[in-house]
Design an enzyme around this catalytic site. Structure first.
Site, PDB file in Angstrom:
ATOM      1  N   ARG A  39       6.481   7.322   3.605  1.00 39.34           N
ATOM      2  CA  ARG A  39       5.645   8.501   3.384  1.00 39.34           C
ATOM      3  C   ARG A  39       4.782   8.748   4.599  1.00 39.34           C
ATOM      4  O   ARG A  39       4.051   7.870   5.031  1.00 39.34           O
ATOM      5  CB  ARG A  39       4.739   8.280   2.170  1.00 39.34           C
TER       6      ARG A  39
ATOM      7  N   THR B 223       0.998  14.035   5.632  1.00 40.14           N
ATOM      8  CA  THR B 223       1.573  15.077   4.762  1.00 40.14           C
ATOM      9  C   THR B 223       1.984  14.525   3.398  1.00 40.14           C
ATOM     10  O   THR B 223       2.239  15.298   2.471  1.00 40.14           O
ATOM     11  CB  THR B 223       2.837  15.667   5.411  1.00 40.14           C
TER      12      THR B 223
ATOM     13  N   ASP C 250      -0.320  -0.446  -4.216  1.00 43.99           N
ATOM     14  CA  ASP C 250       0.875  -0.251  -3.389  1.00 43.99           C
ATOM     15  C   ASP C 250       1.932  -1.287  -3.794  1.00 43.99           C
ATOM     16  O   ASP C 250       1.757  -2.490  -3.572  1.00 43.99           O
ATOM     17  CB  ASP C 250       0.529  -0.398  -1.913  1.00 43.99           C
TER      18      ASP C 250
ATOM     19  N   ASP D 254       3.380  -3.485  -0.871  1.00 41.33           N
ATOM     20  CA  ASP D 254       2.416  -4.493  -0.409  1.00 41.33           C
ATOM     21  C   ASP D 254       2.269  -5.616  -1.418  1.00 41.33           C
ATOM     22  O   ASP D 254       2.195  -6.795  -1.056  1.00 41.33           O
ATOM     23  CB  ASP D 254       1.048  -3.847  -0.160  1.00 41.33           C
TER      24      ASP D 254
HETATM   25  N1  URA Z   1       3.489   4.152  -3.989  1.00 41.31           N
HETATM   26  C1  URA Z   1       2.916   3.012  -4.440  1.00 41.31           C
HETATM   27  O1  URA Z   1       3.318   1.911  -4.106  1.00 41.31           O
HETATM   28  N2  URA Z   1       1.874   3.127  -5.309  1.00 41.31           N
HETATM   29  C2  URA Z   1       1.379   4.312  -5.714  1.00 41.31           C
HETATM   30  O2  URA Z   1       0.447   4.339  -6.507  1.00 41.31           O
HETATM   31  C3  URA Z   1       1.994   5.484  -5.217  1.00 41.31           C
HETATM   32  C4  URA Z   1       3.048   5.367  -4.368  1.00 41.31           C
END
Ligand code: URA
Length: 209
Positions: free
Chosen positions: A104, A108, A200, A203
């Protein structure tokens, strides 16, 4: 419109609660995601076609069912999607696995495709696209477009958690794709995270950040 199935099996919901918690460390997070993926795969494959064959048991001959129809292909979106692959493969060990790499753009929030490698016969397979966090829907939307462009016709989308915004995008762009979730959360925040979500997923799976 594509259908949305929230898999509210108690085992899935229980494990998802622990996945969400901040104090769940990398090892446990990874194990739980793997387990939930297996449980979800069980539900997602509920409609696989079967055929009857004749077999011999030690006692008699009998008609019994085996899977028929299209073979399965898994397509995890890198990198968080990888965390769900092994759990599914334990149930469907013959599935082939393609990979789509998207990140991502932090400005944007739009997906950028940097890698794609797929089984050569995707048009003959029932594909399960794996995107643990369906946030804006941008990555899954892009991945599904990529697969369709290469001839895929039967696609399901499997996510741990989705935001309503992401579901809406997939329903609009891909009304033929059924969406399977462990939870449909409240919303996206201003940083593109699902609320309440789990943070995330990449992560937390890989212990980065
Ligand atoms: N990607 C993720 O890992 N967590 C989110 O909350 C949104 C996108």
């Amino acid at each position: 419109m594509s259908n949305v199935f929230v898999l509210d099996h108690p085992l899935i919901q229980h494990k998802l609660t622990y996945i969400r918690r901040t104090k769940t460390g990398t090892k446990e997070f990874r194990e739980l995601v793997d387990e939930v993926a297996g449980l979800m795969a069980f539900e997602i494959t509920r409609d696989l076609p079967t055929e009857e064959i004749e077999i011999e048991t030690p006692v008699t001959t009998a008609k019994a069912k085996i899977l028929s129809g299209k073979k399965i292909g898994l397509v995890p979106i890198l990198r968080a999607g990888l965390g769900m692959v092994d759990g599914i493969l334990r149930l469907i060990p013959a599935a082939k696995v393609g990979h789509v790499g998207l990140y991502r753009d932090p400005e944007t929030l739009m997906p950028v495709e940097y890698y794609i490698k797929l089984p050569s016969d995707i048009q003959e397979r029932e594909l399960i696209v794996i995107d643990p966090m369906l946030a804006t829907g941008g990555s899954a939307n892009d991945a599904i477009h990529s697969l369709k462009k290469r001839g895929a016709t039967h696609i399901k989308l499997m996510c741990l958690i989705a935001a309503p915004e992401g579901v809406e995008v997939i329903q609009k762009e891909h009304p033929d794709v059924d969406i399977y979730l462990a939870a449909l959360d409240e919303k996206l925040n201003e940083k593109g995270y699902i609320v309440p979500g789990l943070g995330d997923a990449g992560d937390r799976l890989f212990g980065t950040k």
